[in-house]
Design a protein around this motif. Sequence first.
Motif, PDB file in Angstrom:
ATOM      1  N   TRP A  10       0.808  -1.212   0.000  1.00 15.20           N
ATOM      2  CA  TRP A  10       0.000   0.000   0.000  1.00 15.20           C
ATOM      3  C   TRP A  10       0.859   1.289   0.000  1.00 15.20           C
ATOM      4  O   TRP A  10       0.338   2.379  -0.200  1.00 15.20           O
ATOM      5  CB  TRP A  10      -0.907   0.014   1.231  1.00 15.20           C
ATOM      6  N   LEU A  11       2.154   1.154   0.271  1.00 20.35           N
ATOM      7  CA  LEU A  11       2.993   2.354   0.396  1.00 20.35           C
ATOM      8  C   LEU A  11       3.151   3.074  -0.949  1.00 20.35           C
ATOM      9  O   LEU A  11       3.049   4.304  -1.023  1.00 20.35           O
ATOM     10  CB  LEU A  11       4.371   1.965   0.943  1.00 20.35           C
ATOM     11  N   GLY A  12       3.388   2.333  -2.019  1.00 20.70           N
ATOM     12  CA  GLY A  12       3.610   2.968  -3.327  1.00 20.70           C
ATOM     13  C   GLY A  12       2.423   3.775  -3.812  1.00 20.70           C
ATOM     14  O   GLY A  12       2.559   4.975  -4.154  1.00 20.70           O
ATOM     15  N   PRO A  13       1.223   3.244  -3.870  1.00 22.69           N
ATOM     16  CA  PRO A  13       0.075   4.033  -4.331  1.00 22.69           C
ATOM     17  C   PRO A  13      -0.189   5.260  -3.473  1.00 22.69           C
ATOM     18  O   PRO A  13      -0.601   6.308  -3.996  1.00 22.69           O
ATOM     19  CB  PRO A  13      -1.079   3.035  -4.263  1.00 22.69           C
ATOM     20  N   GLN A  14       0.033   5.146  -2.153  1.00 20.76           N
ATOM     21  CA  GLN A  14      -0.214   6.303  -1.294  1.00 20.76           C
ATOM     22  C   GLN A  14       0.833   7.402  -1.554  1.00 20.76           C
ATOM     23  O   GLN A  14       0.502   8.601  -1.559  1.00 20.76           O
ATOM     24  CB  GLN A  14      -0.177   5.880   0.188  1.00 20.76           C
ATOM     25  N   ASN A  15       2.082   7.022  -1.744  1.00 19.18           N
ATOM     26  CA  ASN A  15       3.119   8.018  -2.023  1.00 19.18           C
ATOM     27  C   ASN A  15       2.858   8.724  -3.351  1.00 19.18           C
ATOM     28  O   ASN A  15       3.128   9.938  -3.493  1.00 19.18           O
ATOM     29  CB  ASN A  15       4.500   7.357  -2.054  1.00 19.18           C
ATOM     30  N   GLU A  16       2.306   8.020  -4.355  1.00 25.72           N
ATOM     31  CA  GLU A  16       1.968   8.661  -5.616  1.00 25.72           C
ATOM     32  C   GLU A  16       0.876   9.711  -5.401  1.00 25.72           C
ATOM     33  O   GLU A  16       0.933  10.814  -5.971  1.00 25.72           O
ATOM     34  CB  GLU A  16       1.488   7.617  -6.620  1.00 25.72           C
ATOM     35  N   LEU A  17      -0.126   9.394  -4.591  1.00 27.26           N
ATOM     36  CA  LEU A  17      -1.187  10.373  -4.312  1.00 27.26           C
ATOM     37  C   LEU A  17      -0.609  11.585  -3.605  1.00 27.26           C
ATOM     38  O   LEU A  17      -0.931  12.737  -3.956  1.00 27.26           O
ATOM     39  CB  LEU A  17      -2.287   9.734  -3.482  1.00 27.26           C
ATOM     40  N   ALA A  36       2.430  12.713  -3.740  1.00 28.17           N
ATOM     41  CA  ALA A  36       3.304  13.465  -4.655  1.00 28.17           C
ATOM     42  C   ALA A  36       2.487  14.326  -5.594  1.00 28.17           C
ATOM     43  O   ALA A  36       2.840  15.495  -5.888  1.00 28.17           O
ATOM     44  CB  ALA A  36       4.173  12.495  -5.463  1.00 28.17           C
ATOM     45  N   LEU A  37       1.375  13.815  -6.084  1.00 30.19           N
ATOM     46  CA  LEU A  37       0.508  14.608  -6.954  1.00 30.19           C
ATOM     47  C   LEU A  37      -0.062  15.804  -6.211  1.00 30.19           C
ATOM     48  O   LEU A  37      -0.193  16.905  -6.781  1.00 30.19           O
ATOM     49  CB  LEU A  37      -0.623  13.744  -7.491  1.00 30.19           C
ATOM     50  N   GLN A  38      -0.407  15.603  -4.979  1.00 38.24           N
ATOM     51  CA  GLN A  38      -0.950  16.717  -4.197  1.00 38.24           C
ATOM     52  C   GLN A  38       0.125  17.781  -3.951  1.00 38.24           C
ATOM     53  O   GLN A  38      -0.165  18.987  -4.029  1.00 38.24           O
ATOM     54  CB  GLN A  38      -1.528  16.193  -2.863  1.00 38.24           C
ATOM     55  N   ARG A  39       1.335  17.334  -3.650  1.00 35.04           N
ATOM     56  CA  ARG A  39       2.393  18.313  -3.403  1.00 35.04           C
ATOM     57  C   ARG A  39       2.800  19.037  -4.694  1.00 35.04           C
ATOM     58  O   ARG A  39       3.198  20.207  -4.682  1.00 35.04           O
ATOM     59  CB  ARG A  39       3.622  17.613  -2.807  1.00 35.04           C
ATOM     60  N   ALA A  40       2.679  18.371  -5.830  1.00 33.33           N
ATOM     61  CA  ALA A  40       3.056  18.983  -7.111  1.00 33.33           C
ATOM     62  C   ALA A  40       1.965  19.874  -7.663  1.00 33.33           C
ATOM     63  O   ALA A  40       2.159  20.531  -8.693  1.00 33.33           O
ATOM     64  CB  ALA A  40       3.404  17.899  -8.129  1.00 33.33           C
ATOM     65  N   GLU A  90      -8.404  16.135 -11.494  1.00 35.81           N
ATOM     66  CA  GLU A  90      -8.733  14.882 -12.154  1.00 35.81           C
ATOM     67  C   GLU A  90      -7.688  13.815 -11.855  1.00 35.81           C
ATOM     68  O   GLU A  90      -8.023  12.649 -11.594  1.00 35.81           O
ATOM     69  CB  GLU A  90      -8.838  15.095 -13.670  1.00 35.81           C
ATOM     70  N   LEU A  91      -6.397  14.194 -11.862  1.00 40.65           N
ATOM     71  CA  LEU A  91      -5.340  13.231 -11.562  1.00 40.65           C
ATOM     72  C   LEU A  91      -5.396  12.787 -10.101  1.00 40.65           C
ATOM     73  O   LEU A  91      -5.200  11.619  -9.782  1.00 40.65           O
ATOM     74  CB  LEU A  91      -3.974  13.828 -11.891  1.00 40.65           C
ATOM     75  N   ILE A  92      -5.659  13.753  -9.220  1.00 43.08           N
ATOM     76  CA  ILE A  92      -5.726  13.408  -7.794  1.00 43.08           C
ATOM     77  C   ILE A  92      -6.910  12.478  -7.538  1.00 43.08           C
ATOM     78  O   ILE A  92      -6.811  11.495  -6.784  1.00 43.08           O
ATOM     79  CB  ILE A  92      -5.827  14.689  -6.947  1.00 43.08           C
ATOM     80  N   ALA A  93      -8.077  12.714  -8.153  1.00 47.25           N
ATOM     81  CA  ALA A  93      -9.254  11.852  -7.968  1.00 47.25           C
ATOM     82  C   ALA A  93      -8.989  10.465  -8.521  1.00 47.25           C
ATOM     83  O   ALA A  93      -9.402   9.446  -7.927  1.00 47.25           O
ATOM     84  CB  ALA A  93     -10.477  12.473  -8.651  1.00 47.25           C
ATOM     85  N   ALA A  94      -8.281  10.389  -9.645  1.00 48.93           N
ATOM     86  CA  ALA A  94      -7.946   9.079 -10.202  1.00 48.93           C
ATOM     87  C   ALA A  94      -7.021   8.307  -9.274  1.00 48.93           C
ATOM     88  O   ALA A  94      -7.138   7.083  -9.124  1.00 48.93           O
ATOM     89  CB  ALA A  94      -7.320   9.250 -11.587  1.00 48.93           C
ATOM     90  N   ALA A  95      -6.087   9.010  -8.624  1.00 46.63           N
ATOM     91  CA  ALA A  95      -5.169   8.342  -7.692  1.00 46.63           C
ATOM     92  C   ALA A  95      -5.943   7.802  -6.478  1.00 46.63           C
ATOM     93  O   ALA A  95      -5.652   6.710  -5.971  1.00 46.63           O
ATOM     94  CB  ALA A  95      -4.085   9.309  -7.255  1.00 46.63           C
ATOM     95  N   ARG A  96      -6.938   8.572  -6.031  1.00 45.44           N
ATOM     96  CA  ARG A  96      -7.745   8.096  -4.895  1.00 45.44           C
ATOM     97  C   ARG A  96      -8.544   6.844  -5.302  1.00 45.44           C
ATOM     98  O   ARG A  96      -8.670   5.896  -4.509  1.00 45.44           O
ATOM     99  CB  ARG A  96      -8.705   9.184  -4.422  1.00 45.44           C
ATOM    100  N   ALA A 136      -3.687  13.639   5.719  1.00 43.91           N
ATOM    101  CA  ALA A 136      -3.562  14.620   6.800  1.00 43.91           C
ATOM    102  C   ALA A 136      -2.137  14.721   7.324  1.00 43.91           C
ATOM    103  O   ALA A 136      -1.655  15.821   7.656  1.00 43.91           O
ATOM    104  CB  ALA A 136      -4.518  14.253   7.926  1.00 43.91           C
ATOM    105  N   THR A 137      -1.457  13.584   7.394  1.00 46.41           N
ATOM    106  CA  THR A 137      -0.093  13.575   7.941  1.00 46.41           C
ATOM    107  C   THR A 137       0.962  13.762   6.866  1.00 46.41           C
ATOM    108  O   THR A 137       2.121  14.095   7.182  1.00 46.41           O
ATOM    109  CB  THR A 137       0.164  12.248   8.678  1.00 46.41           C
ATOM    110  N   GLY A 138       0.605  13.555   5.587  1.00 49.79           N
ATOM    111  CA  GLY A 138       1.573  13.645   4.510  1.00 49.79           C
ATOM    112  C   GLY A 138       2.511  12.472   4.458  1.00 49.79           C
ATOM    113  O   GLY A 138       3.551  12.546   3.782  1.00 49.79           O
ATOM    114  N   THR A 139       2.172  11.388   5.167  1.00 51.52           N
ATOM    115  CA  THR A 139       3.017  10.195   5.206  1.00 51.52           C
ATOM    116  C   THR A 139       2.169   8.987   4.847  1.00 51.52           C
ATOM    117  O   THR A 139       1.047   8.815   5.353  1.00 51.52           O
ATOM    118  CB  THR A 139       3.630   9.994   6.605  1.00 51.52           C
ATOM    119  N   ALA A 140       2.711   8.124   4.010  1.00 47.56           N
ATOM    120  CA  ALA A 140       1.981   6.911   3.617  1.00 47.56           C
ATOM    121  C   ALA A 140       1.828   5.988   4.817  1.00 47.56           C
ATOM    122  O   ALA A 140       2.751   5.814   5.615  1.00 47.56           O
ATOM    123  CB  ALA A 140       2.709   6.204   2.482  1.00 47.56           C
TER     124      ALA A 140
END
Length: 498
Positions: free
Chosen positions: A165-172, A174-178, A183-189, A207-211
């Motif tokens: 689960w760590l990889g998909p959460q880190n991608e979400l 990263a998109l939020q920080r970038a 649309e991309l953020i909703a697709a990641a969720r 909320a914590t910014g950590t996967a």
Amino acid sequence: MKRALAMALSLLGAAVLAAGGFYAGRHTTAENSMTAMPAPAAPGAAERRVLYWHDPMVPGQRFDKPGKSPFMDMQLVPVYADEAGDAGVKISPTVQQNLGIRTVVVGRADVSSSFDAIGAVQFDERLGVAVQTRVAGYVEQLAVRAPMERVRKGQPLASLFAPDWLGPQNELLALQRAGASQELIAAARERLRALSIPEALIRQSEATGTAQARFTLSAPVSGVIAELGVREGVAVTPGTTLFRIAGLERVWAVAEVPEAQAARLERGQKVWAALQADTSQTFEGQLTEILPQVSASTRTLQARFEVDNAGGKLVPGMLLRMQMAGPSASRLVVPAEAVIRTGTRAVTIVRKDSGEFAARDIQLGADLGDTIEVLSGLAEGEQVVASGQFLIDSEARLRSVLGAMAAGTAAPVSAPASAPAAMHVGDGKVESIEADSILISHGPIASLKWPAMTMGFGKPAGAAFAGIGPGDTVRFEFRQGGTMGYELVSVQRLGAAK
């Protein structure tokens, strides 16, 4: 001369007076006797006509005069004309009291068609829930460590670590920080949800910014852990059943119902159950399923009842005493003790309005414990004997036989011609000799399995065995037949008369 004449006249006068007194006395006595003699009673006004005499122990033999029984050491008993043809038995109130004869009134009772059975408690499989994981990972900690532990809804069961689960959460993240588009953020969720990552865990990582890779499994329902499939530290794969929870809000009570009573079962039928160990604790339920299989060894089928267990007092394996409810109806019943069962029929002793007792065949219905349903043979309000009926039934059977025999004359009826009777031999002592019989005290008769006894044997002719006298020890041969039941064929003296 004058003196002699005077004496003669005196003697003559005395004689005349004596003769007159004699005749007067005879006339007075005759008149007094005629006056004192009661008028003869009308014939049969106060007398009962005797048909014959018999020995109750040997009812087949009849005698035309009273006397001592040739079979037993007792007097013959008369059979009257008003008794021989009577189907009932007359018993005086004193004898009824001495015999303990008790009667009850046949009546109706509202009887339910319910019946009892024993059921065993089982889990309701419809309430069972399986707890699985949809991700590969490891069990870090177990909150429930043994089967059959009770759990509540929402209670933690185990904590798991899922590195996938760590990889998909880190991608979400990263998109939020970038500052990527929504649309991309909703697709990641949506991708996270497709991986079965809990929504609460997604919000926590945002909320914590950590996967977050650690999550807790909670009990979806209340119940007991029926199956524990993991231990701490083991690896799990998607689809692995970690826990199986069985609900206890309702349980099954499975009863073994005899095949003969299966027709009385209907779905939705109410049932009252009580603990076998404590009948004060009762429960309610209803029939939900009749399993379509009959046991070949016990000839029973299983009926499944749903029983309310909101208090959680019922657990699998407990025994329940169950009563299946059924419609009630008014039925004619008698006490069970008033029925004489012969194997092929059922008999009761009925007391008539005249006070006589008579046996009557009846047809029985359902056995209701202390009472039995009567389908035919009795009417409401009749009295039946509840104790002492066996004595009355025996007497009624005897009277019935005697009544049939008394249909003709009191003279013995000769038996129809048949094959020659078997011969029997015995030794004994002659007690007395009558015109048509000889009374002999004899030893055991092996061919008839008789014990030693004193009984009378008929003579083939009145002049038979003229040389035999009372007191002689004899060996005799006899056969069945004759007026006495057994008739002598030969008698030989073994010793001199004593």
